[in-house]
Design an enzyme around this catalytic site. Structure first.
Site, PDB file in Angstrom:
ATOM      1  N   LYS A  31      -1.489 -10.312  -0.374  1.00  7.34           N
ATOM      2  CA  LYS A  31      -1.509  -9.825  -1.761  1.00  7.34           C
ATOM      3  C   LYS A  31      -0.539 -10.661  -2.586  1.00  7.34           C
ATOM      4  O   LYS A  31       0.639 -10.787  -2.244  1.00  7.34           O
ATOM      5  CB  LYS A  31      -1.098  -8.348  -1.810  1.00  7.34           C
ATOM      6  CG  LYS A  31      -1.135  -7.763  -3.210  1.00  7.34           C
ATOM      7  CD  LYS A  31      -0.917  -6.273  -3.185  1.00  7.34           C
ATOM      8  CE  LYS A  31       0.522  -5.851  -3.243  1.00  7.34           C
ATOM      9  NZ  LYS A  31       1.248  -6.177  -4.482  1.00  7.34           N
ATOM     10  N   ASP A  58      -3.094  -9.071  -7.350  1.00  3.18           N
ATOM     11  CA  ASP A  58      -2.668  -7.754  -7.858  1.00  3.18           C
ATOM     12  C   ASP A  58      -1.975  -7.922  -9.213  1.00  3.18           C
ATOM     13  O   ASP A  58      -0.750  -7.938  -9.296  1.00  3.18           O
ATOM     14  CB  ASP A  58      -1.714  -7.155  -6.803  1.00  3.18           C
ATOM     15  CG  ASP A  58      -1.109  -5.830  -7.209  1.00  3.18           C
ATOM     16  OD1 ASP A  58      -1.672  -5.148  -8.079  1.00  3.18           O
ATOM     17  OD2 ASP A  58      -0.067  -5.469  -6.632  1.00  3.18           O
ATOM     18  N   LYS A  60      -3.094  -6.034 -12.060  1.00  2.00           N
ATOM     19  CA  LYS A  60      -3.183  -4.732 -12.751  1.00  2.00           C
ATOM     20  C   LYS A  60      -3.457  -4.872 -14.250  1.00  2.00           C
ATOM     21  O   LYS A  60      -2.645  -4.474 -15.099  1.00  2.00           O
ATOM     22  CB  LYS A  60      -1.912  -3.917 -12.546  1.00  2.00           C
ATOM     23  CG  LYS A  60      -1.584  -3.599 -11.095  1.00  2.00           C
ATOM     24  CD  LYS A  60      -0.425  -2.623 -10.997  1.00  2.00           C
ATOM     25  CE  LYS A  60      -0.059  -2.250  -9.585  1.00  2.00           C
ATOM     26  NZ  LYS A  60       0.587  -3.304  -8.796  1.00  2.00           N
ATOM     27  N   ASP A  63      -5.988  -3.551 -21.011  1.00  6.40           N
ATOM     28  CA  ASP A  63      -6.018  -3.983 -22.414  1.00  6.40           C
ATOM     29  C   ASP A  63      -7.345  -3.501 -22.988  1.00  6.40           C
ATOM     30  O   ASP A  63      -8.080  -2.759 -22.333  1.00  6.40           O
ATOM     31  CB  ASP A  63      -5.880  -5.523 -22.487  1.00  6.40           C
ATOM     32  CG  ASP A  63      -5.221  -5.980 -23.790  1.00  6.40           C
ATOM     33  OD1 ASP A  63      -5.626  -5.468 -24.861  1.00  6.40           O
ATOM     34  OD2 ASP A  63      -4.339  -6.838 -23.744  1.00  6.40           O
ATOM     35  N   THR A 120       2.391   5.173  -8.040  1.00  7.93           N
ATOM     36  CA  THR A 120       3.136   6.101  -7.174  1.00  7.93           C
ATOM     37  C   THR A 120       4.569   6.313  -7.672  1.00  7.93           C
ATOM     38  O   THR A 120       5.269   7.194  -7.191  1.00  7.93           O
ATOM     39  CB  THR A 120       3.159   5.589  -5.708  1.00  7.93           C
ATOM     40  OG1 THR A 120       3.421   4.189  -5.724  1.00  7.93           O
ATOM     41  CG2 THR A 120       1.836   5.841  -5.027  1.00  7.93           C
ATOM     42  N   ARG A 212       7.574  -5.298   2.755  1.00  9.64           N
ATOM     43  CA  ARG A 212       8.851  -5.508   3.436  1.00  9.64           C
ATOM     44  C   ARG A 212       8.879  -5.210   4.937  1.00  9.64           C
ATOM     45  O   ARG A 212       9.586  -5.916   5.658  1.00  9.64           O
ATOM     46  CB  ARG A 212       9.952  -4.726   2.695  1.00  9.64           C
ATOM     47  CG  ARG A 212      10.274  -5.361   1.350  1.00  9.64           C
ATOM     48  CD  ARG A 212      10.971  -4.434   0.402  1.00  9.64           C
ATOM     49  NE  ARG A 212      10.078  -3.396  -0.093  1.00  9.64           N
ATOM     50  CZ  ARG A 212      10.415  -2.461  -0.961  1.00  9.64           C
ATOM     51  NH1 ARG A 212      11.644  -2.443  -1.454  1.00  9.64           N
ATOM     52  NH2 ARG A 212       9.537  -1.571  -1.358  1.00  9.64           N
TER      53      ARG A 212
HETATM   54  O1  C5P Z   1       7.481  -3.702   0.499  1.00  8.74           O
HETATM   55  P1  C5P Z   1       6.441  -2.642   0.342  1.00  8.74           P
HETATM   56  O2  C5P Z   1       5.637  -2.407   1.617  1.00  8.74           O
HETATM   57  O3  C5P Z   1       6.987  -1.360  -0.246  1.00  8.74           O
HETATM   58  O4  C5P Z   1       5.421  -3.275  -0.718  1.00  8.74           O
HETATM   59  C1  C5P Z   1       4.373  -2.551  -1.272  1.00  8.74           C
HETATM   60  C2  C5P Z   1       3.593  -3.414  -2.200  1.00  8.74           C
HETATM   61  O5  C5P Z   1       2.576  -2.611  -2.790  1.00  8.74           O
HETATM   62  C3  C5P Z   1       4.388  -4.017  -3.357  1.00  8.74           C
HETATM   63  O6  C5P Z   1       3.837  -5.295  -3.644  1.00  8.74           O
HETATM   64  C4  C5P Z   1       4.171  -3.050  -4.495  1.00  8.74           C
HETATM   65  O7  C5P Z   1       4.203  -3.691  -5.755  1.00  8.74           O
HETATM   66  C5  C5P Z   1       2.746  -2.576  -4.201  1.00  8.74           C
HETATM   67  N1  C5P Z   1       2.409  -1.250  -4.739  1.00  8.74           N
HETATM   68  C6  C5P Z   1       3.086  -0.092  -4.419  1.00  8.74           C
HETATM   69  N2  C5P Z   1       2.699   1.117  -4.960  1.00  8.74           N
HETATM   70  C7  C5P Z   1       1.670   1.171  -5.795  1.00  8.74           C
HETATM   71  C8  C5P Z   1       0.974   0.013  -6.122  1.00  8.74           C
HETATM   72  C9  C5P Z   1       1.384  -1.193  -5.580  1.00  8.74           C
HETATM   73  O8  C5P Z   1       4.009  -0.100  -3.641  1.00  8.74           O
HETATM   74  N3  C5P Z   1       1.297   2.339  -6.278  1.00  8.74           N
END
Ligand code: C5P
Length: 234
Positions: A31, A58, A60, A63, A120, A212
């Site tokens: 992603k 991604d 998002k 507009d 979220t 992460r």
């Molecule tokens: O590091 P981690 O596993 O928390 O990364 C989650 C990824 O998913 C990040 O790139 C974050 O921007 C994305 N994301 C999220 N929650 C959302 C939409 C996207 O954590 N509702």
């Protein structure tokens, strides 16, 4: 088997991305988000594709319909596998996005297009007090997911915990792409509600987004294989 695990490449520079990808000998689904895309520009997409990886871009979008249509037409030329937008932009905007993707596509298939339902990071209190949306958050998520399906989109980004109710209402073919994944021994960082890859599988997530727990792991390849074993293994 095709990977349904999207590794979030939340890195600042192309060099960091390439150092990370160099560790893997297999085809990945990755992603690319705003941080990397705005920093490195569209050429980062071509470089990752040349290595054989699939890409969820991604960005998002949100507009007026015509602007989103023309932006999606440009993104379609990058020939990525998934793009996304905010469902809160409404059905006309989502339909316009699909028109743009169809017009800009470079092969027989347009990229899959999915909608972010409720971020979220929002909760019931923010909906109520800042956005004046007084319906229960779960109902808002389901309504916005239904709007996405009505517009012809392929699925939504949502919490794994929302996946079963969305699949029940809208069918298993309607994709749920779910972040908020942690291995049992991980630091939860800023994800308030999270599930393990095994739980996400049980909750019927179509794809999981994992950042992460893989990118910051001591051994990213081993962490990826553990996520894979839990989510896609037998
Ligand atoms: O590091 P981690 O596993 O928390 O990364 C989650 C990824 O998913 C990040 O790139 C974050 O921007 C994305 N994301 C999220 N929650 C959302 C939409 C996207 O954590 N509702």
């Amino acid at each position: 088997m095709d990977s349904r695990i999207c590794i979030a490449l939340d890195f600042q520079t192309k060099q960091d991305v390439m150092n990370f990808l160099d560790q893997f000998n297999e085809q990945l689904y990755v992603k690319v988000g705003m941080e990397l895309f705005y920093g490195e520009g569209p050429s980062i997409i071509e470089e990752i594709k040349q290595r054989g990886h699939k890409i969820f871009l991604d960005l998002k979008l949100h507009d007026i319909p015509n602007t989103v249509k023309m932006a999606m037409k440009q993104l379609a030329k990058l020939d990525v596998d998934i793009v996304n937008l905010h469902a809160s932009g409404g059905i006309a905007m989502m339909k316009a996005a699909l028109e743009g993707l169809e017009e800009g596509k470079t092969s027989d298939h347009r990229p899959l297009c999915i909608a972010v339902t409720c971020l979220t990071s929002l909760d019931q209190e923010v909906l109520d007090q800042q956005l004046l949306i007084h319906e229960p958050l779960e109902d808002v998520v389901l309504k916005w997911a239904s709007n996405a399906k009505e517009a012809g989109l392929d699925g939504v980004v949502c919490s794994p915990l929302e996946s079963p109710i969305i699949h029940k209402a809208l069918g298993l073919d309607f994709l749920t792409v779910t972040p908020g994944i942690r291995l049992a021994d991980n630091n939860v960082n800023d994800q308030k509600r999270f599930t393990t890859p095994a739980m996400a599988k049980e909750l019927t997530s179509s794809y999981i987004v994992v950042g992460r727990p893989i990118t910051k792991a001591e051994d990213p390849v081993a962490a990826y294989h553990e996520v894979y074993r839990q989510f896609q293994g037998e």
